[in-house]
Design an enzyme around this catalytic site. Structure first.
Site, PDB file in Angstrom:
ATOM      1  N   GLY A  58       6.008  -7.696  -0.262  1.00 58.61           N
ATOM      2  CA  GLY A  58       5.176  -7.244  -1.173  1.00 58.61           C
ATOM      3  C   GLY A  58       5.974  -7.361  -3.066  1.00 58.61           C
ATOM      4  O   GLY A  58       6.531  -6.933  -3.577  1.00 58.61           O
ATOM      5  N   GLY A  59       4.724  -8.069  -3.533  1.00 60.21           N
ATOM      6  CA  GLY A  59       5.732  -8.687  -5.237  1.00 60.21           C
ATOM      7  C   GLY A  59       4.146  -7.693  -6.047  1.00 60.21           C
ATOM      8  O   GLY A  59       5.273  -8.711  -7.423  1.00 60.21           O
ATOM      9  N   GLY A  60       4.179  -6.953  -5.987  1.00 65.16           N
ATOM     10  CA  GLY A  60       3.968  -5.880  -7.371  1.00 65.16           C
ATOM     11  C   GLY A  60       5.314  -5.355  -7.788  1.00 65.16           C
ATOM     12  O   GLY A  60       6.443  -5.573  -7.983  1.00 65.16           O
TER      13      GLY A  60
ATOM     14  N   VAL B  59       6.184  -2.623  -8.027  1.00 61.98           N
ATOM     15  CA  VAL B  59       7.359  -1.903  -7.089  1.00 61.98           C
ATOM     16  C   VAL B  59       8.384  -2.586  -6.321  1.00 61.98           C
ATOM     17  O   VAL B  59       9.629  -2.503  -6.613  1.00 61.98           O
ATOM     18  CB  VAL B  59       7.034  -0.513  -6.357  1.00 61.98           C
ATOM     19  CG1 VAL B  59       8.258  -0.253  -5.698  1.00 61.98           C
ATOM     20  CG2 VAL B  59       6.427   0.775  -6.931  1.00 61.98           C
TER      21      VAL B  59
ATOM     22  N   LYS C  80       4.273  13.293  -2.966  1.00 61.84           N
ATOM     23  CA  LYS C  80       4.119  11.620  -3.614  1.00 61.84           C
ATOM     24  C   LYS C  80       2.102  11.972  -3.351  1.00 61.84           C
ATOM     25  O   LYS C  80       1.572  11.404  -4.757  1.00 61.84           O
ATOM     26  CB  LYS C  80       4.731  10.927  -2.376  1.00 61.84           C
ATOM     27  CG  LYS C  80       4.012   9.120  -2.963  1.00 61.84           C
ATOM     28  CD  LYS C  80       4.515   8.825  -4.536  1.00 61.84           C
ATOM     29  CE  LYS C  80       4.092   7.690  -4.934  1.00 61.84           C
ATOM     30  NZ  LYS C  80       4.648   6.968  -6.330  1.00 61.84           N
TER      31      LYS C  80
ATOM     32  N   ASN D 115       0.062  10.838  -6.234  1.00 63.29           N
ATOM     33  CA  ASN D 115      -1.626   9.998  -6.290  1.00 63.29           C
ATOM     34  C   ASN D 115      -2.536  10.090  -6.590  1.00 63.29           C
ATOM     35  O   ASN D 115      -3.889  10.113  -7.195  1.00 63.29           O
ATOM     36  CB  ASN D 115      -1.240   9.336  -5.040  1.00 63.29           C
ATOM     37  CG  ASN D 115       0.302   8.443  -5.126  1.00 63.29           C
ATOM     38  OD1 ASN D 115       0.408   8.600  -3.681  1.00 63.29           O
ATOM     39  ND2 ASN D 115       0.929   8.095  -5.965  1.00 63.29           N
TER      40      ASN D 115
ATOM     41  N   ASN E 243      -1.791   6.755 -18.138  1.00 68.77           N
ATOM     42  CA  ASN E 243      -1.509   8.073 -16.761  1.00 68.77           C
ATOM     43  C   ASN E 243      -1.335   9.638 -18.310  1.00 68.77           C
ATOM     44  O   ASN E 243      -2.247  10.273 -18.286  1.00 68.77           O
ATOM     45  CB  ASN E 243      -0.526   8.068 -16.116  1.00 68.77           C
ATOM     46  CG  ASN E 243      -0.094   6.703 -15.402  1.00 68.77           C
ATOM     47  OD1 ASN E 243      -1.292   6.475 -14.878  1.00 68.77           O
ATOM     48  ND2 ASN E 243       0.907   7.085 -14.488  1.00 68.77           N
TER      49      ASN E 243
ATOM     50  N   SER F  15      -1.910   2.030 -10.382  1.00 64.88           N
ATOM     51  CA  SER F  15      -2.399   1.027  -9.411  1.00 64.88           C
ATOM     52  C   SER F  15      -3.487   0.788  -9.077  1.00 64.88           C
ATOM     53  O   SER F  15      -4.494  -0.253  -8.858  1.00 64.88           O
ATOM     54  CB  SER F  15      -1.568   0.988  -8.207  1.00 64.88           C
ATOM     55  OG  SER F  15      -1.740   2.433  -7.666  1.00 64.88           O
TER      56      SER F  15
END
Length: 297
Positions: free
Chosen positions: A7-9, A11, A181, A185, A199, A246
């Site tokens: 995953g290249g997001g 995080v 967590k 979220n 946020n 996200s």
């Protein structure tokens, strides 16, 4: 360690950048060939409070059998695409240990039924903003808590941690970690997506702050947590104040959001326990209803 990050997001890039700086050999598996090409040719730009560091990583736009001999896989995919990853590696023998860093809950149970490897669960509280295909900004220092879900216990936290900038801690209570967590979220993502704000603005606006507390209270009631968890949630919101969640990014881009793994998961638990969740239900219907509309600003 030789580590493949799936995953290249935000995080995935943040994790890959810091772990590369600490001497690990990083391979990033991207969704597109374009992102893989730019990471290979220009490196990964990690922006911290001390400036921009460019690190060398290897990248591919699909995970091949070559990466089965890595020491560790770190999965940073969104819940909306996780099922296809799990299906690809269903019942494959010889996989390395896999660490999952997802929002929401329910994914570890799926992984347990699908993958034949040691499984770790993790929770990330860092603020990260993807600013380009090969660039990420560390917008708020947090931490990562990880715990063994199934299989052989490894000393992962000690091998991955960078004490001053990218701390990784091990926990013996995985369920508590994942619940905490999920509570963050739940309290942040759907409201920022609905109001289309960063946020920190949730707490700056008194009326919005009341809604944060309302959905938080519903969350602690169904998850069996204490109202004292508010201090933890408030700290994360403050630390990531300049971040766009996200879920907000997904709404703006017209992508499917992770509602099923966040609000949907909470509502399912509430139904099983006979609890009413009016605010959470409203948020779930609202965000689900705007899937695919994109940014109309």
């Amino acid at each position: 360690m030789r580590i493949a990050i799936i995953g290249g997001g935000a995080v995935g890039l943040l994790t890959g950048g810091y772990l590369s700086l600490s001497g690990h050999h990083i391979h990033i598996i991207t969704r597109t060939e374009e992102q893989a090409d730019i990471l290979n040719s220009k490196g990964l730009n990690l922006e911290t409070g001390n400036g921009v560091e460019t690190v060398c990583v290897n990248a591919e736009h699909h995970a091949s059998a070559e990466y089965m001999d890595c020491d560790l896989w770190i999965v940073t995919l969104k819940q909306t695409v996780l099922d296809s990853f799990l299906a690809k590696w269903r019942d494959v023998e010889g996989l390395p240990p896999v660490l999952f860093l997802q929002n929401g809950m329910g994914h570890m149970e799926k992984a347990e039924k699908t993958l034949r490897s040691s499984l770790y669960a993790g929770a990330v509280t860092h603020g990260a903003l993807k600013t380009g295909l090969n660039s990420v900004e560390h917008t708020g220092k947090g931490d990562i808590h990880i715990g063994l879900w199934r299989g052989c216990k490894l000393d992962l936290a000690a091998q991955l941690t960078i004490p001053d900038s990218f701390p990784v801690y091990e926990t013996g209570d995985i369920q508590l970690m994942l619940k905490r967590k999920l509570l963050v979220n739940l309290s942040v993502n759907p409201l920022t997506a609905l109001y289309r704000v960063k946020n920190g603005e949730l707490l700056e606006n008194p009326e919005w702050a009341k809604n944060v507390k309302a959905v938080f209270s519903e969350g602690v009631s169904v998850l069996g947590l204490d109202e004292k968890e508010w201090d933890r949630v408030e700290a994360v919101i403050t630390r990531t104040g300049e971040n766009e969640s996200s879920m907000l990014g997904d709404v703006k881009s017209g992508r499917k959001t992770e509602t099923e793994a966040i609000t949907g998961y909470i509502m399912q638990l509430a139904a099983e326990r006979g609890l009413e969740m009016p605010v959470t239900s409203f948020l779930h219907r609202s965000i689900t209803g705007i899937h695919g509309r994109g940014d109309t600003k």
